[in-house]
Design an enzyme around this catalytic site. Structure first.
Site, PDB file in Angstrom:
ATOM      1  N   ASN A  78       3.885 -24.758 -27.801  1.00  0.00           N
ATOM      2  CA  ASN A  78       4.629 -24.390 -26.586  1.00  0.00           C
ATOM      3  C   ASN A  78       5.570 -23.216 -26.807  1.00  0.00           C
ATOM      4  OD1 ASN A  78       6.126 -26.158 -28.231  1.00  0.00           O
ATOM      5  ND2 ASN A  78       7.427 -26.795 -26.527  1.00  0.00           N
ATOM      6  N   GLU A 114      10.835 -33.113 -35.364  1.00  0.00           N
ATOM      7  CA  GLU A 114      11.341 -32.872 -34.003  1.00  0.00           C
ATOM      8  C   GLU A 114      10.207 -33.222 -33.060  1.00  0.00           C
ATOM      9  OE1 GLU A 114      11.557 -31.769 -30.592  1.00  0.00           O
ATOM     10  OE2 GLU A 114      11.488 -29.666 -31.212  1.00  0.00           O
ATOM     11  N   CYS A 154      10.486 -28.982 -25.091  1.00  0.00           N
ATOM     12  CA  CYS A 154      10.877 -30.292 -25.616  1.00  0.00           C
ATOM     13  C   CYS A 154      12.241 -30.726 -25.106  1.00  0.00           C
ATOM     14  CB  CYS A 154      10.848 -30.278 -27.144  1.00  0.00           C
ATOM     15  SG  CYS A 154      11.910 -29.036 -27.904  1.00  0.00           S
TER      16      CYS A 154
END
Length: 479
Positions: free
Chosen positions: A125, A226, A260
């Site tokens: 992303n 993460e 995110c």
């Protein structure tokens, strides 16, 4: 937008050889002084900034995001690399720490040493900005890096390693890229036996993170993970609703919602909920998909987005804008939902699409309770005209980072650490904690003089040892 590539698929033997080559280059890098590493990384940073268009075009080609978004990603990358390079010596360099009264005869020194070779597994992303939160800080800490980009964005990873070698030819090979599908990342983490890396930094889904963690556990290789978020925005009764709506739409729809720490949930006090929904819908309706944001980079993600939206409506939620029909195009339209039950997937699971849920709450206490009820705890935001109230609310939120009267305010501040807990993973990148995440503390003591009563010698009379211990006991029982 890239969906497949003819890039090489690297297996475990390729990875072991690459790690060994990186380790060889890393020895010279680690032996350099911090000033020399800083100078080299700043040369690379300047080269990255000078090649913004080249990197942006590669990012846009593989992800489908608009060129202006890709250019912003390159800028953010340069900002973080600059900070890591300029602050590594201050954060990691040797310094004197207090010895304490018991060991006043010792000088205590603390420094941080590089771990060796860091394996970085990046996402699609933000294929440059996100992995560089690990790569740049790991290099600044004195490590070598082997980078495995997403199979959807391999060219960005290859270009990144090549740009380093061209900008800093004396250290070519310090940053190396391996390509391939998920199995290549798994091999880098140790799923096929030891790969040789000394730590893994992973960004991706919680499910994949668990597999990476299991692979790392076999060799006790530390992992920084993460894993995404389900970030909430809290809107108080006194908030500037226009500012809140503008931030919510950008945070929810930017990059087609594939962020995110993007906005997925909004909790607004009931007295302003309707007015906020109207403003959010108005701004979201004005967006032109394909210009404001691009397609979903991972085509299968559309299934998740559709499932969340459809189930939200089945569960009793309301589509204020869009709905399942808005998701049929290659670039899905924005969807604004409200009054969605808290146990609906659109509230509990990461959607990762241009969808936002705006729910009413009784007051800010309920907003905090609902925000903290999520299994994710990455980021959050609070909107209120009272700075004191905003800070007080931020302290009550479990999220690793909170913005007051903005969204994602922390992303462009390299001195702030970034990361979460629970389904959002563990460990921190960015800031001082990000530098220390890729280094090991090294403690040294230097004896300055002989103590009155040496407690580490058999030659010290027991009576003297007893008196010293009793003196210490009395001091600590009083103060």
């Amino acid at each position: 937008m890239t969906t497949e590539t003819d890039r090489a698929v690297h297996g475990i033997e390729d990875i072991r050889a690459t790690v060994a080559q990186a380790r060889s280059a890393g020895r010279h890098w680690a032996a350099l002084g911090a000033r020399e590493r800083r100078a080299a990384l700043l040369r690379w940073k300047r080269a990255l900034a000078g090649r913004t268009d080249e990197f942006a075009e590669a990012i846009a080609a593989e992800t489908g995001k608009p060129l202006h978004d890709a250019r912003a990603e390159v800028l953010m990358t340069a900002v973080h690399l600059d900070w890591a390079a300029r602050n590594a010596r201050r954060v990691l360099g040797r310094r004197r720490v207090s010895s304490g009264l018991l060991s006043v005869h010792q000088r205590a020194l603390l420094a941080y040493r590089p771990l060796g070779v860091i394996g970085v597994i990046g996402p699609w992303n933000y294929p440059l900005y996100t992995p560089m939160g690990s790569i740049g800080y790991a290099l600044a800490a004195g490590n070598a890096v082997v980078f495995k980009p997403s199979e959807l964005t391999p060219e960005v990873g290859v270009l990144l390693a090549r740009s380093f070698a061209e900008a800093v030819p004396d250290h070519a090979g310090l940053l190396r890229t391996v390509t391939g599908p998920g199995s290549t990342g798994a091999a880098l983490a140790g799923a096929d036996g030891p790969s040789g890396v000394d730590k893994v930094a992973f960004t991706g889904s919680p499910g994949t993170a668990r597999k990476v963690a299991a692979a790392c556990a076999a060799t006790l290789t530390p992992l920084l993970a993460e894993c995404g978020g389900k970030d909430a925005v809290l809107v108080a009764a006194d908030a500037d609703l226009d500012a809140a709506a503008d931030a919510i739409v950008w945070g929810a729809m930017g990059n087609a919602g594939q962020t995110c720490a993007g906005v997925e949930r909004v909790y607004a006090v009931a007295s302003v909920h309707e007015a906020l929904c109207e403003r959010v819908v108005s701004r979201a309706r004005a967006l032109t998909p394909g210009e404001a944001y691009g397609p979903l980079t991972l085509p299968s993600q559309l299934d998740v987005v559709e499932r969340h939206v459809k189930q939200a409506l089945v569960d009793g939620g309301t589509a204020r804008l869009g709905g399942p029909d808005a998701l049929g195009a290659r670039v899905p339209g924005p969807v604004v939902l409200s009054d969605v039950p808290e146990d609906s997937p659109a509230v509990t699971e990461e959607t990762f699409g241009p969808v936002v849920v705006v729910n009413p709450v009784r007051d800010m206490d309920e907003a905090v309770e609902r925000a903290n009820a999520s299994a994710y705890s990455l980021g959050a935001a609070v909107f209120t005209r009272s700075r004191a109230a905003g800070l007080a609310l931020a302290e009550r939120l479990d999220s690793g980072a909170v913005s007051v009267n903005s969204v994602l305010g922390f992303a462009a501040i390299p001195s702030l650490p970034f990361g979460g807990a629970g389904e959002s993973g563990y460990g921190r990148i960015h800031g001082e904690e990000g530098l220390r995440a890729f280094s090991a503390p090294h403690s040294v003591t230097v004896r300055r003089f002989a103590p009155v009563a040496d407690l580490t010698s058999f030659t010290t009379p027991r009576e003297k040892v007893a008196r010293a211990i009793e003196l210490g006991r009395k001091l600590h029982s009083r103060f």
